[in-house]
Scaffold this active site. Sequence first.
Site, PDB file in Angstrom:
ATOM      1  N   LYS A   9       0.827  -1.216   0.000  1.00  9.43           N
ATOM      2  CA  LYS A   9       0.000   0.000   0.000  1.00  9.43           C
ATOM      3  C   LYS A   9       0.863   1.269   0.000  1.00  9.43           C
ATOM      4  O   LYS A   9       2.072   1.213   0.248  1.00  9.43           O
ATOM      5  CB  LYS A   9      -0.924  -0.034   1.213  1.00  9.43           C
ATOM      6  N   TYR A  49     -12.360  -2.702  -4.114  1.00  6.94           N
ATOM      7  CA  TYR A  49     -12.879  -2.804  -2.742  1.00  6.94           C
ATOM      8  C   TYR A  49     -14.408  -2.761  -2.707  1.00  6.94           C
ATOM      9  O   TYR A  49     -14.977  -2.460  -1.641  1.00  6.94           O
ATOM     10  CB  TYR A  49     -12.281  -1.695  -1.883  1.00  6.94           C
ATOM     11  N   ARG A  85      -1.640 -14.793   4.699  1.00  5.62           N
ATOM     12  CA  ARG A  85      -2.293 -14.063   5.798  1.00  5.62           C
ATOM     13  C   ARG A  85      -1.499 -14.207   7.096  1.00  5.62           C
ATOM     14  O   ARG A  85      -1.466 -13.299   7.919  1.00  5.62           O
ATOM     15  CB  ARG A  85      -3.740 -14.522   5.960  1.00  5.62           C
ATOM     16  N   ARG A 102       2.635  -6.512   9.053  1.00  3.00           N
ATOM     17  CA  ARG A 102       1.907  -5.361   9.614  1.00  3.00           C
ATOM     18  C   ARG A 102       2.457  -4.966  10.980  1.00  3.00           C
ATOM     19  O   ARG A 102       2.480  -3.788  11.328  1.00  3.00           O
ATOM     20  CB  ARG A 102       0.412  -5.667   9.671  1.00  3.00           C
ATOM     21  N   ASN A 112      -2.084   0.166   6.563  1.00  2.00           N
ATOM     22  CA  ASN A 112      -1.614  -1.060   7.216  1.00  2.00           C
ATOM     23  C   ASN A 112      -0.657  -1.867   6.329  1.00  2.00           C
ATOM     24  O   ASN A 112      -0.641  -3.087   6.368  1.00  2.00           O
ATOM     25  CB  ASN A 112      -2.798  -1.896   7.733  1.00  2.00           C
ATOM     26  N   HIS A 115      -2.179  -5.415   1.610  1.00  2.00           N
ATOM     27  CA  HIS A 115      -3.452  -6.135   1.506  1.00  2.00           C
ATOM     28  C   HIS A 115      -3.133  -7.568   1.107  1.00  2.00           C
ATOM     29  O   HIS A 115      -2.198  -7.803   0.332  1.00  2.00           O
ATOM     30  CB  HIS A 115      -4.338  -5.491   0.424  1.00  2.00           C
ATOM     31  N   GLU A 126      -8.939 -11.585  -7.403  1.00  2.00           N
ATOM     32  CA  GLU A 126      -8.113 -10.390  -7.186  1.00  2.00           C
ATOM     33  C   GLU A 126      -6.825 -10.418  -8.022  1.00  2.00           C
ATOM     34  O   GLU A 126      -6.380  -9.379  -8.491  1.00  2.00           O
ATOM     35  CB  GLU A 126      -7.769 -10.260  -5.688  1.00  2.00           C
TER      36      GLU A 126
HETATM   37  P1  CMP Z   1      -7.342  -4.699   3.471  1.00  2.00           P
HETATM   38  O1  CMP Z   1      -6.811  -6.059   3.736  1.00  2.00           O
HETATM   39  O2  CMP Z   1      -6.749  -3.948   2.333  1.00  2.00           O
HETATM   40  O3  CMP Z   1      -8.938  -4.784   3.233  1.00  2.00           O
HETATM   41  C1  CMP Z   1      -9.791  -3.682   3.472  1.00  2.00           C
HETATM   42  C2  CMP Z   1      -9.107  -2.550   4.149  1.00  2.00           C
HETATM   43  O4  CMP Z   1      -9.952  -1.597   4.783  1.00  2.00           O
HETATM   44  C3  CMP Z   1      -8.283  -3.096   5.302  1.00  2.00           C
HETATM   45  O5  CMP Z   1      -7.170  -3.813   4.789  1.00  2.00           O
HETATM   46  C4  CMP Z   1      -7.974  -1.830   6.087  1.00  2.00           C
HETATM   47  O6  CMP Z   1      -6.773  -1.191   5.652  1.00  2.00           O
HETATM   48  C5  CMP Z   1      -9.133  -0.905   5.732  1.00  2.00           C
HETATM   49  N1  CMP Z   1      -9.905  -0.539   6.912  1.00  2.00           N
HETATM   50  C6  CMP Z   1     -10.055   0.697   7.366  1.00  2.00           C
HETATM   51  N2  CMP Z   1     -10.823   0.713   8.473  1.00  2.00           N
HETATM   52  C7  CMP Z   1     -11.159  -0.560   8.730  1.00  2.00           C
HETATM   53  C8  CMP Z   1     -11.931  -1.205   9.755  1.00  2.00           C
HETATM   54  N3  CMP Z   1     -12.515  -0.516  10.743  1.00  2.00           N
HETATM   55  N4  CMP Z   1     -12.077  -2.548   9.701  1.00  2.00           N
HETATM   56  C9  CMP Z   1     -11.493  -3.264   8.696  1.00  2.00           C
HETATM   57  N5  CMP Z   1     -10.740  -2.699   7.701  1.00  2.00           N
HETATM   58  C10 CMP Z   1     -10.575  -1.371   7.728  1.00  2.00           C
END
Ligand code: CMP
Length: 140
Positions: A9, A49, A85, A102, A112, A115, A126
């Site tokens: 990211k 998303y 994961r 992370r 974070n 992804h 994806e």
């Molecule tokens: P990612 O794995 O990219 O999938 C969705 C993203 O939404 C997640 O990582 C987070 O970076 C983002 N996100 C922001 N706020 C939240 C939240 N409250 N709960 C889950 N994902 C969140």
Amino acid sequence: MERTLMIIKPDAVQNRHIGEIVSFLEKEDFNILGMRMLRLTQGQAQDFYAIHKERPFYKDLVSYMTSGKVVVIALEGENAVARMREIIGATNPKEAAEGTIRNKFAESIEANAVHGSDSAENGVNETAFYFAVSDMNALR
Ligand code: CMP
């Protein structure tokens, strides 16, 4: 064999962590089927998303994911979704286990670092979102 997508990211690209993150993947022995850098358009981030469209963080997530360059990486391997994961760690970096990507690099739940696909089905969809299936198949 499963496919899974990683996105490095904007925060991790900006903070120059691409190399260290890719080395996590190489140590895990994934087969890399595609890797490129791009700046997501608003439409691409919204579509990617779309599953989170109704969530309160969706708008901020799209705006964050288009704020800078990202690196998308298509991977294949045995049990690839769960294995990736595990090395990524929990979505919220405060909950991410010691030694995970992370835990090491994420700044917040939004910024974070990476992804990772959350199911085998999403891994297929994806990776195909960013890479031609024929190109990935040629690199198996
Ligand atoms: P990612 O794995 O990219 O999938 C969705 C993203 O939404 C997640 O990582 C987070 O970076 C983002 N996100 C922001 N706020 C939240 C939240 N409250 N709960 C889950 N994902 C969140």
